[in-house]
Write a protein that holds these residues in place. Structure first.
Motif, PDB file in Angstrom:
ATOM      1  N   ASN A 155       0.821  -1.218   0.000  1.00 48.56           N
ATOM      2  CA  ASN A 155       0.000   0.000   0.000  1.00 48.56           C
ATOM      3  C   ASN A 155       0.851   1.261   0.000  1.00 48.56           C
ATOM      4  N   CYS A 156       2.101   1.133  -0.469  1.00 52.84           N
ATOM      5  CA  CYS A 156       2.960   2.308  -0.645  1.00 52.84           C
ATOM      6  C   CYS A 156       3.593   2.235  -2.028  1.00 52.84           C
ATOM      7  N   PHE A 157       3.582   3.349  -2.741  1.00 54.76           N
ATOM      8  CA  PHE A 157       4.064   3.366  -4.119  1.00 54.76           C
ATOM      9  C   PHE A 157       4.132   4.806  -4.599  1.00 54.76           C
ATOM     10  N   ARG A 158       4.862   5.021  -5.683  1.00 55.75           N
ATOM     11  CA  ARG A 158       4.894   6.345  -6.315  1.00 55.75           C
ATOM     12  C   ARG A 158       3.673   6.492  -7.212  1.00 55.75           C
ATOM     13  N   LEU A 159       2.926   7.548  -6.988  1.00 54.08           N
ATOM     14  CA  LEU A 159       1.711   7.818  -7.755  1.00 54.08           C
ATOM     15  C   LEU A 159       1.986   8.698  -8.970  1.00 54.08           C
ATOM     16  N   ILE A 160       2.825   9.721  -8.794  1.00 56.17           N
ATOM     17  CA  ILE A 160       3.206  10.605  -9.902  1.00 56.17           C
ATOM     18  C   ILE A 160       4.731  10.683  -9.945  1.00 56.17           C
ATOM     19  N   HIS A 161       5.304  10.317 -11.085  1.00 51.36           N
ATOM     20  CA  HIS A 161       6.759  10.275 -11.241  1.00 51.36           C
ATOM     21  C   HIS A 161       7.227  11.314 -12.258  1.00 51.36           C
ATOM     22  N   GLY A 162       6.860  12.574 -12.016  1.00 50.55           N
ATOM     23  CA  GLY A 162       7.328  13.661 -12.870  1.00 50.55           C
ATOM     24  C   GLY A 162       7.099  13.379 -14.349  1.00 50.55           C
ATOM     25  N   GLU A 163       8.151  13.566 -15.140  1.00 51.03           N
ATOM     26  CA  GLU A 163       8.057  13.356 -16.582  1.00 51.03           C
ATOM     27  C   GLU A 163       7.638  11.930 -16.929  1.00 51.03           C
ATOM     28  N   GLY A 164       7.911  10.972 -16.044  1.00 56.65           N
ATOM     29  CA  GLY A 164       7.513   9.592 -16.283  1.00 56.65           C
ATOM     30  C   GLY A 164       6.011   9.417 -16.377  1.00 56.65           C
ATOM     31  N   ASP A 165       5.271  10.346 -15.784  1.00 57.85           N
ATOM     32  CA  ASP A 165       3.808  10.349 -15.875  1.00 57.85           C
ATOM     33  C   ASP A 165       3.311  11.575 -16.621  1.00 57.85           C
ATOM     34  N   PHE A 166       4.193  12.142 -17.458  1.00 57.01           N
ATOM     35  CA  PHE A 166       3.852  13.327 -18.257  1.00 57.01           C
ATOM     36  C   PHE A 166       3.361  14.458 -17.355  1.00 57.01           C
ATOM     37  N   PHE A 167       4.048  14.605 -16.213  1.00 61.30           N
ATOM     38  CA  PHE A 167       3.677  15.623 -15.225  1.00 61.30           C
ATOM     39  C   PHE A 167       4.963  16.224 -14.647  1.00 61.30           C
TER      40      PHE A 167
END
Length: 396
Positions: A103-115
């Motif tokens: 139940n722990c993880f990266r939700l938004i990874h900068g450019e990796g998620d186009f963000f």
């Protein structure tokens, strides 16, 4: 919707056709005068032919960070747009990461998620974010709402001081929602328990990028004596213990990190002498330790090269670290060695480890080559996104 336009030179379109998320100043043909730091802009060429949308960054070699490539006009200033982007990222994690045991993880990874400019890590019911650029800073309220829409009511901002200084980020460090409950939360990763403190912990609270490598360590740890260096809160140590290691030693220069590591050993039921934590300089510890004492050695240092200028010195550091371990590990032992320095690519890292092995005069074979897990996706258009690399070595 009326957005300012940045015009791209015709002979500089290739990088944008290839969807690289950064636009450099040399690619700009014309730029409006009344544009402000962090504004959302349209990228166009020729007679207003749309390329995409991004965050403007003045006075920077990178003048725009692109978050959407499209030839069809959209409105990226709305809550609906940002909610959909975050919901898509969450859907991928729900399908491929989130489970009863994780139940722990990266939700938004900068450019990796186009963000570009946003990191968001989930720790059970809490999200710890890092706002890295002014453009994301300006839409922070929409990000908070989007996270709440997918079910996260506790959101903490762990932004870096350097983002305030260099990128004019104003969103204050601390709780972005009403503070409820403790900043210290127990999480599960592949069934292993960890205490994460988002207020005082390193990065966003934990190093989520080594989940796959920790599982690999477990496969080599049964009945082994294991040394985990730069251990922080004991991620690799707990996996080794759960896999049946005889003894695990965790070494870190930070006493609070060792205290947290010891706490994690207790909550996982390893408080009968199987684990010992040492607050010490890793290089000194490796120099002083007896040879042939460990079956498995883990080398997971912080980034030695944070800029191109630091690469030469960093390479020396990585070589010395690996050389010390190669000289001391038992014959037939396993070394897990990693670099999270973006400026040192996997080819250079492998060459550095090769040099250490040659100087150690031992036969070494690569059993595995590792990278970041699927919650840290690599944008295929942005190879710089692949920052974590590792080698698993069999040492004769």
């Amino acid at each position: 919707m009326m957005l300012e336009k940045i015009y791209i030179k015709g002979n500089k379109l290739k990088a944008l056709d290839n969807r690289h998320p950064w636009v450099y100043s040399g690619a700009v043909a014309k730029m409006p005068e009344n544009i402000e730091d962090g504004d959302i802009v349209e990228l166009v060429h020729g007679q207003d032919k749309l390329i995409g949308y991004g965050f403007y960054a003045p006075g920077n070699q990178i003048v725009c960070r692109v978050f959407e490539y499209t030839r069809k006009p959209i409105d990226p200033t709305t809550q609906e747009y940002w909610s959909e982007k975050i919901a898509k990222a969450y859907a991928m994690r729900k399908a491929h990461v989130l489970s009863e045991e994780t139940n722990c993880f990266r939700l938004i990874h900068g450019e990796g998620d186009f963000f570009p400019g946003l990191i968001a890590d989930v720790y059970n019911d809490l999200v710890s974010v890092q706002i890295l650029i002014k453009g994301v800073d300006k839409i922070a309220p929409m990000i908070i709402k989007a996270l709440q829409e997918i079910g996260f009511e506790r959101i903490y901002n762990k932004s870096k001081e350097i983002s305030k200084r260099l990128e004019n980020v104003e969103t204050p460090k601390g709780w972005l929602t009403e503070k409820t409950g403790s900043p210290k939360v127990e999480v599960l990763e592949n069934g292993v328990k960890f205490m994460v403190d988002v207020e005082t912990g390193q990065k966003t609270g934990f190093f989520l990028d080594q989940r796959d490598a920790r599982s690999l360590v477990a496969k080599y740890s049964k009945d082994a004596r294991v040394l985990n260096t730069f251990s922080y809160s004991g991620g690799f140590s707990m996996y080794a213990l759960k896999a049946g290691a005889k003894l695990v030693h965790s070494v870190d220069a930070s006493q609070p990190a060792i205290d947290l590591c010891n706490e994690n050993a207790v909550i996982n039921g390893f408080d009968n002498g199987e684990h010992e934590g040492y607050c010490a300089d890793v290089f000194e510890h490796l120099t002083k330790m007896q040879p042939n004492d460990y079956d498995v050695v883990i080398l997971d240092p912080p980034a030695f090269a944070k800029s191109a200028k630091a690469v030469t010195a960093a390479a020396r550091g990585y070589k010395q670290l690996n050389l010390k371990a190669l000289r001391k590990i038992k014959p037939g032992g396993i070394i897990f060695t990693f670099s999270c320095s973006q400026k040192i690519d996997k080819d250079l890292f492998r060459k550095i480890v090769f040099q250490a092995a040659a100087e150690a005069h031992r036969n070494v074979r690569i059993l595995h080559q590792t990278t970041q897990p699927n919650c840290h996706p690599i944008n295929i258009f942005y190879p710089e996104n692949e920052y974590l690399k590792g080698l698993v070595l069999f040492v004769e």
